[in-house]
Design an enzyme around this catalytic site. Structure first.
Site, short mmCIF file in Angstrom:
data_model
loop_
_atom_site.label_atom_id
_atom_site.label_comp_id
_atom_site.label_asym_id
_atom_site.label_seq_id
_atom_site.Cartn_x
_atom_site.Cartn_y
_atom_site.Cartn_z
N ASP A 1 0.81 -1.22 0.00
CA ASP A 1 0.00 0.00 0.00
C ASP A 1 0.85 1.27 0.00
O ASP A 1 2.08 1.22 -0.14
CB ASP A 1 -0.97 -0.01 1.19
N ASP B 1 3.06 -0.95 4.52
CA ASP B 1 2.85 -1.89 5.62
C ASP B 1 1.79 -2.96 5.31
O ASP B 1 1.64 -3.90 6.07
CB ASP B 1 2.54 -1.15 6.94
C1 VG1 Z 1 -7.88 0.30 8.86
C2 VG1 Z 1 -7.86 -1.20 9.04
C3 VG1 Z 1 -6.99 -1.56 10.23
C4 VG1 Z 1 -5.59 -0.97 10.03
C5 VG1 Z 1 -5.69 0.52 9.80
C6 VG1 Z 1 -4.36 1.15 9.48
O1 VG1 Z 1 -8.46 0.91 10.00
O2 VG1 Z 1 -9.16 -1.71 9.19
O3 VG1 Z 1 -6.96 -2.95 10.36
O4 VG1 Z 1 -4.80 -1.21 11.16
O5 VG1 Z 1 -6.56 0.78 8.69
O6 VG1 Z 1 -3.77 0.57 8.36
P1 VG1 Z 1 -9.98 1.39 10.07
O7 VG1 Z 1 -10.13 2.05 11.40
O8 VG1 Z 1 -10.18 2.29 8.90
O9 VG1 Z 1 -10.80 0.16 9.91
V1 VG1 Z 1 -2.76 1.49 7.35
O10 VG1 Z 1 -2.12 0.44 6.26
O11 VG1 Z 1 -3.84 2.74 7.11
O12 VG1 Z 1 -1.55 2.19 8.44
CO CO Z 2 -0.55 1.31 5.40
#
Ligand code: VG1
Ligand code: CO
Length: 538
Positions: free
Chosen positions: A276, A280
């Site tokens: 992404d 990560d």
């Molecule tokens: C999303 C995912 C979560 C992940 C977060 C950050 O959060 O569901 O599992 O840890 O993104 O990922 P949310 O609250 O939108 O469901 V990243 O790759 O944005 O640092």
């Molecule tokens: Co990310």
């Protein structure tokens, strides 16, 4: 010259699942970025003379905020800043740089998988000395600071030349510009059998890695092409662009469609992967098969010992609550620890630091281990390559054998993006109010709002998602996203367990059809949000 600038506080700087995320235009507002960074520094204690790591995913505005953060770090008394060349560091690489250099902490500039560009999203988060995202106690203290901030400290020094490797000084603080890939590549070489993977690739095994015009392009080229000998062109969309070429840098079936069509369609390479915006997350596909992230976590846990860095076995597995229970079955069989945490990598840090778990994962394309304190896309790809090289089987064969041994956890996530916040809140509040009355309906044996007691520091986190758990172990979960920047995103996670391998060949949308229908009706999704169908299905 160091100066103190008077400012007025903002009331909306509460970090979400992974730091503060807002539109670029919001961060560009007068003092908005400076206020948040000062709020971080005000919460930290004892960093005078110590090291701060700074880097980001290269999205639009990254270059400006890196300069702002460097000046403010100098004015606030840090002794040294380590910054990736061009202001770039993938999130897992930043975690590694913090750990390797014994830094006090790091500031990571990223809105991860969210779109970029002048009208896109930006984000800032603070990681502590273990290399992991600051725990809730700290993020809430930062929020409290930001609501009352009256001034920030900066200097009037000129921008640093971030293109040139090496050290310079800002107000007595040293600034070291480092190669963003080198230390990370070395770490990976210590964990995985590069010789074995190189010989797999030499023997004709073919792969594609989609950098999605985001941060992992340079990491992918160095590791897959230069070090592992994959032909040039193995990495597609390998040049990081400030607007990610106008795409969402989100490695899933919708946004990495070209790669998925090629590999799952069966006419392309043996193996495909993507990462992404900030590096990560990971997507894993093989000829004819898409590996759900929950299955990938379980398969990695079951096979980790095939990689040299994990040859002694793993201590335990942790998964976020909405992630399927497939990994639990592996943990049971191996007789190792198993934990269920709220969504977001910040909840894995304590478990990893305490040595209670080695591998962690989330259904949202996130997998990682104790090598850093973030999920790690390229690590997951290398883990799969190491497993493939050792087992000498196809991705599809490894997955179907896993299901045959452990049973299959059919799983899907339905996202309803950009729904009205009021409607989304009403939906979740309505379900919460009806929880007691749902038990007993339709074989539901448990209905609750997930809360987590951290076994290491004793902290309690509540309100982490509505769970409906059925007598046969099936689950429906509802929660609102904590990473979006406009409206609300409702996530509905649906899971059912199928032990019979004669029934492992269904499309998850078919296998889960009756649960999906029930999930929509019991929560009144269409009536409350006006949406008959989700926007994204993974
Ligand atoms: C999303 C995912 C979560 C992940 C977060 C950050 O959060 O569901 O599992 O840890 O993104 O990922 P949310 O609250 O939108 O469901 V990243 O790759 O944005 O640092
Ligand atoms: Co990310």
């Amino acid at each position: 010259m160091i100066k103190t600038v008077a400012t007025t506080p903002f009331q909306d700087q509460r970090p979400g699942t992974s730091g503060l995320r807002k539109k670029v235009t919001v961060f560009q507002g007068a003092n908005y970025t400076e206020n948040f960074i000062q709020s971080i520094f005000n919460v930290l204690e004892g960093f005078a003379g110590k090291t701060l790591v700074i880097g980001g995913d290269g999205r639009f505005y990254n270059d400006r905020v890196v300069q702002i953060a460097i000046r403010m770090a100098a004015a606030n008394g840090f002794g040294r800043v380590i910054v990736g060349q061009g202001g770039l560091l993938s999130t897992p690489a930043a975690s590694n740089v913090i750990r390797k250099n014994g830094a006090f902490g790091g500031i990571i500039l990223s809105a991860s998988h969210n779109p970029g560009g002048p009208d896109g999203d930006f984000g800032i988060k603070y990681n502590a000395s273990n290399g992991g995202p600051a725990p809730e106690k700290i993020t809430e203290a930062i929020f409290a600071q930001s609501k009352a901030l009256a001034s920030y400290k900066t200097t009037d020094t000129a921008d640093i030349d971030l293109a040139r490797l090496g050290a310079t000084k800002v107000e007595g603080m040293s600034v070291e510009v480092i190669d963003p890939v080198a230390d990370y590549a070395t770490l990976m070489q210590g964990l995985f059998d590069f010789d074995l993977i190189r010989s797999l690739i030499k023997s004709g095994f073919s792969m594609k890695f989609d950098g999605m015009s985001a941060i992992t392009g340079p990491y992918g080229s160095r590791i897959f092409e230069d070090l592992l000998g994959a032909p040039k062109g193995t990495v597609m969309n390998g040049t990081p662009l400030p607007d990610f070429g106008g795409h969402h840098p989100d490695p899933n079936l919708v946004h990495a469609k070209e790669l998925c069509d090629l590999v799952i369609g069966g006419k392309g390479p043996d193996f495909g992967a993507a990462s992404d915006g900030d590096g990560d997350r990971n997507l894993i596909v093989g000829k004819g098969i898409y590996v759900t992230p929950s299955d990938s976590l379980a398969i990695i846990a079951a096979n980790a010992a095939l990689a040299p860095g994990y040859a002694k076995g793993i201590a335990g597995v942790a998964r976020s609550m909405p992630t399927s229970c497939a990994a639990d079955r592996v943990a049971q069989k191996l007789g190792i620890n198993q934990f269920e945490t709220p969504t977001g990598w910040k909840f894995f840090g304590n478990l990893l630091d305490a040595g209670k778990v080695t591998v962690c994962g989330e259904e949202s394309f996130g997998t990682g281990s104790n090598h850093v304190r973030e999920k790690d896309g390229v690590w997951a790809v290398l883990m799969w390559l190491n497993i493939l090289a050792r087992r000498k089987e196809s991705v599809a064969s490894i997955v179907t054998k896993h299901w045959a041994e452990y049973g299959r956890n059919y799983y899907t996530r339905h996202d309803y993006e950009e729904v009205a916040s009021d409607a989304a809140n009403a939906l979740v509040n309505g379900l919460r109010a009806r929880l007691p009355s749902l038990v007993g309906q339709n074989n539901i044996v448990k209905a609750d709002d997930f809360a987590y007691d951290d076994p290491v520091d004793g902290s309690r986190t509540t309100g982490q998602g509505i769970r409906l758990i059925f007598a046969n172990g099936a689950r429906i979960i509802y929660r609102l996203s904590g990473t979006g920047t406009s409206g609300a995103t409702l996530r509905v996670y649906i899971e059912d367990y199928q032990p019979d391998s004669a029934r492992h060949n269904l499309d998850p949308q078919v296998a889960l059809a009756s649960l999906i229908t029930y999930a929509r009706s019991v929560a009144d999704i269409e009536k409350l949000t006006g949406r008959a169908e989700p926007t994204v299905i993974t």
